[in-house]
Enzyme design. Structure first.
Site, PDB file in Angstrom:
ATOM      1  NE  ARG A   1     -14.364  13.741 -30.976  1.00 50.01           N
ATOM      2  CZ  ARG A   1     -14.619  13.327 -32.208  1.00 50.01           C
ATOM      3  NH1 ARG A   1     -15.854  13.295 -32.655  1.00 50.01           N
ATOM      4  NH2 ARG A   1     -13.649  12.949 -33.021  1.00 50.01           N
TER       5      ARG A   1
ATOM      6  CG  ASN B   1     -13.706   8.908 -18.755  1.00 49.82           C
ATOM      7  OD1 ASN B   1     -14.455   9.880 -18.930  1.00 49.82           O
ATOM      8  ND2 ASN B   1     -14.085   7.671 -19.043  1.00 49.82           N
TER       9      ASN B   1
ATOM     10  CG  HIS C   1     -17.071   4.048 -17.713  1.00 52.56           C
ATOM     11  ND1 HIS C   1     -17.534   4.348 -18.967  1.00 52.56           N
ATOM     12  CD2 HIS C   1     -17.444   2.771 -17.452  1.00 52.56           C
ATOM     13  CE1 HIS C   1     -18.171   3.287 -19.457  1.00 52.56           C
ATOM     14  NE2 HIS C   1     -18.126   2.317 -18.560  1.00 52.56           N
TER      15      HIS C   1
ATOM     16  CD  GLU D   1     -21.418   9.162 -12.798  1.00 49.98           C
ATOM     17  OE1 GLU D   1     -21.019  10.137 -13.457  1.00 49.98           O
ATOM     18  OE2 GLU D   1     -22.176   8.289 -13.285  1.00 49.98           O
TER      19      GLU D   1
ATOM     20  CB  THR E   1      -4.733   4.092 -21.616  1.00 52.06           C
ATOM     21  OG1 THR E   1      -5.826   3.155 -21.609  1.00 52.06           O
ATOM     22  CG2 THR E   1      -4.179   4.233 -20.212  1.00 52.06           C
TER      23      THR E   1
ATOM     24  N   GLY F   1     -23.481  18.264 -17.995  1.00 48.69           N
ATOM     25  CA  GLY F   1     -22.486  18.932 -17.156  1.00 48.69           C
ATOM     26  C   GLY F   1     -22.734  18.861 -15.667  1.00 48.69           C
ATOM     27  CB  SER F   2     -24.819  16.792 -13.420  1.00 46.28           C
ATOM     28  OG  SER F   2     -24.433  15.457 -13.632  1.00 46.28           O
ATOM     29  CG  ASN F   3     -20.028  13.817 -13.071  1.00 46.26           C
ATOM     30  OD1 ASN F   3     -19.766  13.452 -11.935  1.00 46.26           O
ATOM     31  ND2 ASN F   3     -20.779  13.099 -13.902  1.00 46.26           N
TER      32      ASN F   3
ATOM     33  CB  SER G   1     -14.561   3.261 -12.522  1.00 49.89           C
ATOM     34  OG  SER G   1     -15.192   2.049 -12.156  1.00 49.89           O
TER      35      SER G   1
ATOM     36  NE  ARG H   1     -11.900   8.325 -33.455  1.00 48.03           N
ATOM     37  CZ  ARG H   1     -13.112   8.609 -32.960  1.00 48.03           C
ATOM     38  NH1 ARG H   1     -13.236   9.470 -31.969  1.00 48.03           N
ATOM     39  NH2 ARG H   1     -14.189   8.040 -33.443  1.00 48.03           N
TER      40      ARG H   1
ATOM     41  CG  LEU I   1     -14.059   3.005 -24.928  1.00 52.24           C
ATOM     42  CD1 LEU I   1     -14.037   4.526 -25.015  1.00 52.24           C
ATOM     43  CD2 LEU I   1     -15.166   2.431 -25.803  1.00 52.24           C
ATOM     44  CG  ASP I   2     -14.824   3.598 -21.008  1.00 50.35           C
ATOM     45  OD1 ASP I   2     -14.501   4.783 -20.803  1.00 50.35           O
ATOM     46  OD2 ASP I   2     -15.845   3.261 -21.639  1.00 50.35           O
TER      47      ASP I   2
HETATM   48  C1  GRF Z   1     -21.911  10.495 -16.414  1.00 45.97           C
HETATM   49  O1  GRF Z   1     -22.743   9.417 -16.131  1.00 45.97           O
HETATM   50  C2  GRF Z   1     -20.489  10.020 -16.591  1.00 45.97           C
HETATM   51  O2  GRF Z   1     -20.167   8.921 -15.798  1.00 45.97           O
HETATM   52  C3  GRF Z   1     -20.474   9.624 -18.035  1.00 45.97           C
HETATM   53  O3  GRF Z   1     -21.269  10.581 -18.682  1.00 45.97           O
HETATM   54  C4  GRF Z   1     -22.205  11.122 -17.762  1.00 45.97           C
HETATM   55  C5  GRF Z   1     -22.031  12.602 -17.763  1.00 45.97           C
HETATM   56  O4  GRF Z   1     -23.043  13.251 -17.032  1.00 45.97           O
HETATM   57  N1  GRF Z   1     -19.130   9.544 -18.533  1.00 45.97           N
HETATM   58  P1  GRF Z   1     -22.957  14.817 -16.776  1.00 45.97           P
HETATM   59  O5  GRF Z   1     -22.845  15.493 -18.128  1.00 45.97           O
HETATM   60  O6  GRF Z   1     -21.767  15.078 -15.916  1.00 45.97           O
HETATM   61  O7  GRF Z   1     -24.244  15.172 -16.092  1.00 45.97           O
END
Ligand code: GRF
Length: 220
Positions: free
Chosen positions: A89, A105, A107, A172, A139, A12-14, A134, A63, A142-143
């Site tokens: 997922r 998303n 990535h 990010e 969509t 959860g750092s983002n 990015s 799913r 995937l990515d």
């Molecule tokens: C990040 O590297 C993001 O780009 C990818 O998963 C990671 C999530 O990191 N999709 P965090 O949980 O936000 O720390």
């Protein structure tokens, strides 16, 4: 205030980076949803007093049925935008087609390079001089959705996947809030599934320079 729902499976750092600048950037995180009840992201949300909810795929036959239940929960908080921040997922096409709001998303690669997993190791194996992250529209591929914005970092000769991942992750944490802020300010919109910026189709991904997204030129 743009209402943002965050989906996350991991540390959860983002999410934390988004939350650190939400008020100033004109958005608010109104809920965090996860497929992993013990994820750091959910803990962060609880600590911050944000609505936090887990739904585990195990009890669903496939799913599609899980996704329909999961996104029914997400839509209950009436988000304007859904942000996948480490949501690990694949989302079924049926659930995506029914979503009434945009979903983005983050990535960890310079898409279209390296969709999927192990992006840092793959960039190193390829001998790439630069790597990055990015933000793209989600969509059914995937990515593979249209890329909105990217952040670039140099690859160093002595990098391993861990050091490279750390350099990308730091970027990010600026790239994702800056991208969400564009939606919050009404500058970024979707027209027929394509991103438009300031009333024009986005011709190429925006590039992060310092903390700011610009239309040309990589972050050198
Ligand atoms: C990040 O590297 C993001 O780009 C990818 O998963 C990671 C999530 O990191 N999709 P965090 O949980 O936000 O720390």
């Amino acid at each position: 205030m743009l209402r943002v729902a965050v989906l996350a499976s991991g540390r959860g750092s983002n999410l934390a980076a988004l939350q650190a600048c939400d008020d100033d950037a004109g958005f608010g995180i109104v809920g965090v949803f996860s497929d992993k009840p013990d994820s750091g992201a959910l803990q962060h949300a609880r600590d911050a007093g944000i609505h936090a909810q887990a739904l585990v795929p195990g009890g669903y036959p496939n799913r599609e049925s899980f996704d329909l239940a999961f996104f029914a929960d997400v839509m209950q908080i009436q988000p304007d935008l859904i942000v996948c921040a480490g949501y690990m997922r694949i989302i079924s096409a049926v659930a995506l087609a029914r979503l009434p709001v945009p979903m983005i998303n983050i990535h960890p690669s310079l898409l279209p390079l390296y969709p999927g997993l192990h992006t840092h190791a793959r960039a190193l194996e390829a001998g790439d001089a630069e790597h990055g992250a990015s933000v793209h529209l989600v969509t059914a591929e995937l990515d593979g959705g249209p890329v909105i914005a990217q952040a670039r970092v140099p690859v160093h000769a002595d990098d391993d996947p861990t050091t490279l991942a750390a350099r990308v992750l730091e970027r990010e944490h600026h790239l994702l809030p800056a991208s969400v802020a564009l939606f919050a300010r009404g500058r970024l919109k979707l027209h027929q599934g394509q991103p438009w910026l300031d009333g024009e189709p986005l011709a190429a991904p925006l590039q992060l320079h310092g903390g700011v997204l610009v239309q040309d030129g990589p972050d050198k």
